[in-house]
Design a protein around this motif. Structure first.
Motif, mmCIF file in Angstrom:
data_model
loop_
_atom_site.group_PDB
_atom_site.id
_atom_site.type_symbol
_atom_site.label_atom_id
_atom_site.label_comp_id
_atom_site.label_asym_id
_atom_site.label_seq_id
_atom_site.Cartn_x
_atom_site.Cartn_y
_atom_site.Cartn_z
ATOM 1 N N LEU A 46 0.844 -1.472 0.145
ATOM 2 C CA LEU A 46 0.154 -0.188 -0.152
ATOM 3 C C LEU A 46 0.061 1.049 -0.021
ATOM 4 O O LEU A 46 0.650 1.708 -1.063
ATOM 5 C CB LEU A 46 -0.510 -0.145 1.052
ATOM 6 C CG LEU A 46 -2.055 -1.043 0.829
ATOM 7 C CD1 LEU A 46 -2.902 -0.309 2.384
ATOM 8 C CD2 LEU A 46 -3.279 -0.442 -0.304
ATOM 9 N N THR A 49 2.707 1.377 -3.586
ATOM 10 C CA THR A 49 1.553 2.200 -4.363
ATOM 11 C C THR A 49 1.587 3.036 -4.455
ATOM 12 O O THR A 49 1.151 3.397 -5.842
ATOM 13 C CB THR A 49 0.901 0.830 -5.162
ATOM 14 O OG1 THR A 49 0.051 0.691 -3.200
ATOM 15 C CG2 THR A 49 1.131 -0.560 -5.057
ATOM 16 N N SER A 50 0.692 3.515 -3.596
ATOM 17 C CA SER A 50 0.375 5.085 -3.316
ATOM 18 C C SER A 50 1.319 6.102 -4.112
ATOM 19 O O SER A 50 1.346 6.990 -4.537
ATOM 20 C CB SER A 50 0.238 5.118 -1.799
ATOM 21 O OG SER A 50 0.426 5.187 -0.955
ATOM 22 N N ALA A 53 2.227 5.846 -8.156
ATOM 23 C CA ALA A 53 0.563 6.680 -8.538
ATOM 24 C C ALA A 53 0.763 7.552 -8.855
ATOM 25 O O ALA A 53 0.657 7.889 -10.297
ATOM 26 C CB ALA A 53 -1.024 6.092 -7.402
ATOM 27 N N TYR A 54 1.399 8.220 -7.840
ATOM 28 C CA TYR A 54 2.040 9.890 -8.482
ATOM 29 C C TYR A 54 2.871 9.761 -8.956
ATOM 30 O O TYR A 54 2.806 11.098 -9.527
ATOM 31 C CB TYR A 54 2.180 10.503 -6.552
ATOM 32 C CG TYR A 54 2.863 11.717 -6.928
ATOM 33 C CD1 TYR A 54 1.969 13.107 -6.933
ATOM 34 C CD2 TYR A 54 4.077 11.827 -6.595
ATOM 35 C CE1 TYR A 54 2.127 13.980 -7.012
ATOM 36 C CE2 TYR A 54 4.406 13.277 -6.749
ATOM 37 C CZ TYR A 54 3.762 14.372 -7.457
ATOM 38 O OH TYR A 54 4.229 15.363 -6.993
ATOM 39 N N ASN A 68 -0.997 1.049 -10.325
ATOM 40 C CA ASN A 68 -0.384 1.632 -8.694
ATOM 41 C C ASN A 68 -1.627 1.784 -7.921
ATOM 42 O O ASN A 68 -1.642 1.286 -6.703
ATOM 43 C CB ASN A 68 0.241 2.024 -8.601
ATOM 44 C CG ASN A 68 1.148 1.680 -9.416
ATOM 45 O OD1 ASN A 68 2.082 1.250 -8.019
ATOM 46 N ND2 ASN A 68 2.551 1.368 -9.919
ATOM 47 N N VAL A 69 -2.385 1.991 -9.239
ATOM 48 C CA VAL A 69 -4.548 3.039 -7.859
ATOM 49 C C VAL A 69 -4.800 1.619 -7.812
ATOM 50 O O VAL A 69 -5.220 1.261 -6.746
ATOM 51 C CB VAL A 69 -5.175 3.329 -8.826
ATOM 52 C CG1 VAL A 69 -6.412 3.660 -8.318
ATOM 53 C CG2 VAL A 69 -4.179 5.439 -9.173
ATOM 54 N N PHE A 72 -4.003 -0.334 -4.964
ATOM 55 C CA PHE A 72 -3.773 -0.313 -4.344
ATOM 56 C C PHE A 72 -5.025 -0.615 -3.425
ATOM 57 O O PHE A 72 -5.000 -1.156 -2.127
ATOM 58 C CB PHE A 72 -3.941 1.456 -3.549
ATOM 59 C CG PHE A 72 -4.025 2.061 -2.536
ATOM 60 C CD1 PHE A 72 -3.257 2.701 -1.969
ATOM 61 C CD2 PHE A 72 -4.998 2.272 -2.044
ATOM 62 C CE1 PHE A 72 -2.850 3.471 -0.335
ATOM 63 C CE2 PHE A 72 -5.747 2.767 -0.853
ATOM 64 C CZ PHE A 72 -3.716 3.782 0.135
#
Length: 207
Positions: A46, A49-50, A53-54, A68-69, A72
């Protein structure tokens, strides 16, 4: 040699370099815990991946950012799925895919490709080979994560293929730390498959 791999970082925002290193660390932890069939695969995942994602959205890798979203969300589902027990026995142990799940994997792969292609077309991002490879990887990793959450041994096959393809992608894009991460991911994924196969062999399940 050092400049070839790392010189580009001198032009990157410092916070993105730190975030990439943090994401790499927790990503490696997550894959290691997955290999060990340890539920810590999900909380560590978590975090990684968070962050990715950014970062991936900033790097114009839209497909991988969406992956990646999805990771999550599926990590939360997988965390719950892996903890389910009945009479103090794991309700969903390591297993192989059923025919129904194989058909669903094909549907997920095709649907993902179509969706990512539409996103790239909408943002007019099909400008290089990166975009096409990113689209393919999105489909591969979507299926891999779905199978991981369901504790299916075949998830490792998708991770291995996707990890190998990701190495040149991130190296070419100039994200060396992430590229090196996928080299390690590939090695761990191979051992993960072998370790899960031993568990299944002990249960006398065919592969």
């Amino acid at each position: 040699m050092f400049d070839y791999f790392f010189a580009q970082y001198s032009t990157y925002p410092l916070h993105e370099v730190y975030l990439e290193l943090i994401a790499v660390f927790f990503g490696l932890c997550s894959v290691w815990y997955a290999k060990k069939d340890n539920i810590l695969v999900f909380p560590t995942g978590l975090i990684s991946t968070s962050i990715y994602a950014y970062l991936l959205w900033q790097w114009s890798l839209l497909g991988d950012s969406m992956i990646n979203v999805y990771y999550f969300i599926m990590s939360i589902y997988g965390w719950y799925h892996w903890t389910r027990k009945k009479d103090n026995v794991e309700e969903f142990p390591i297993s192989i895919m059923t025919l129904k799940e194989k058909k669903m994997a094909v549907i997920i792969f095709i649907a993902t490709l179509v969706f990512v292609i539409l996103v790239y077309l909408y943002f007019n991002k099909f400008t290089s080979w990166y975009s096409y490879l990113d689209t393919l990887l999105t489909g591969i990793f979507f299926v891999g994560m779905w199978l991981m959450a369901k504790r299916k041994i075949e998830n490792w096959i998708f991770w291995i293929v996707g990890d190998i393809l990701s190495i040149p992608l991130y190296l070419a894009k100039g994200y060396t730390f992430t590229s090196f991460q996928y080299i390690v991911f590939t090695i761990i994924a191979i051992y993960g498959y072998l370790e899960w196969r031993k568990i299944l062999n002990k249960k006398n399940l065919p592969l």
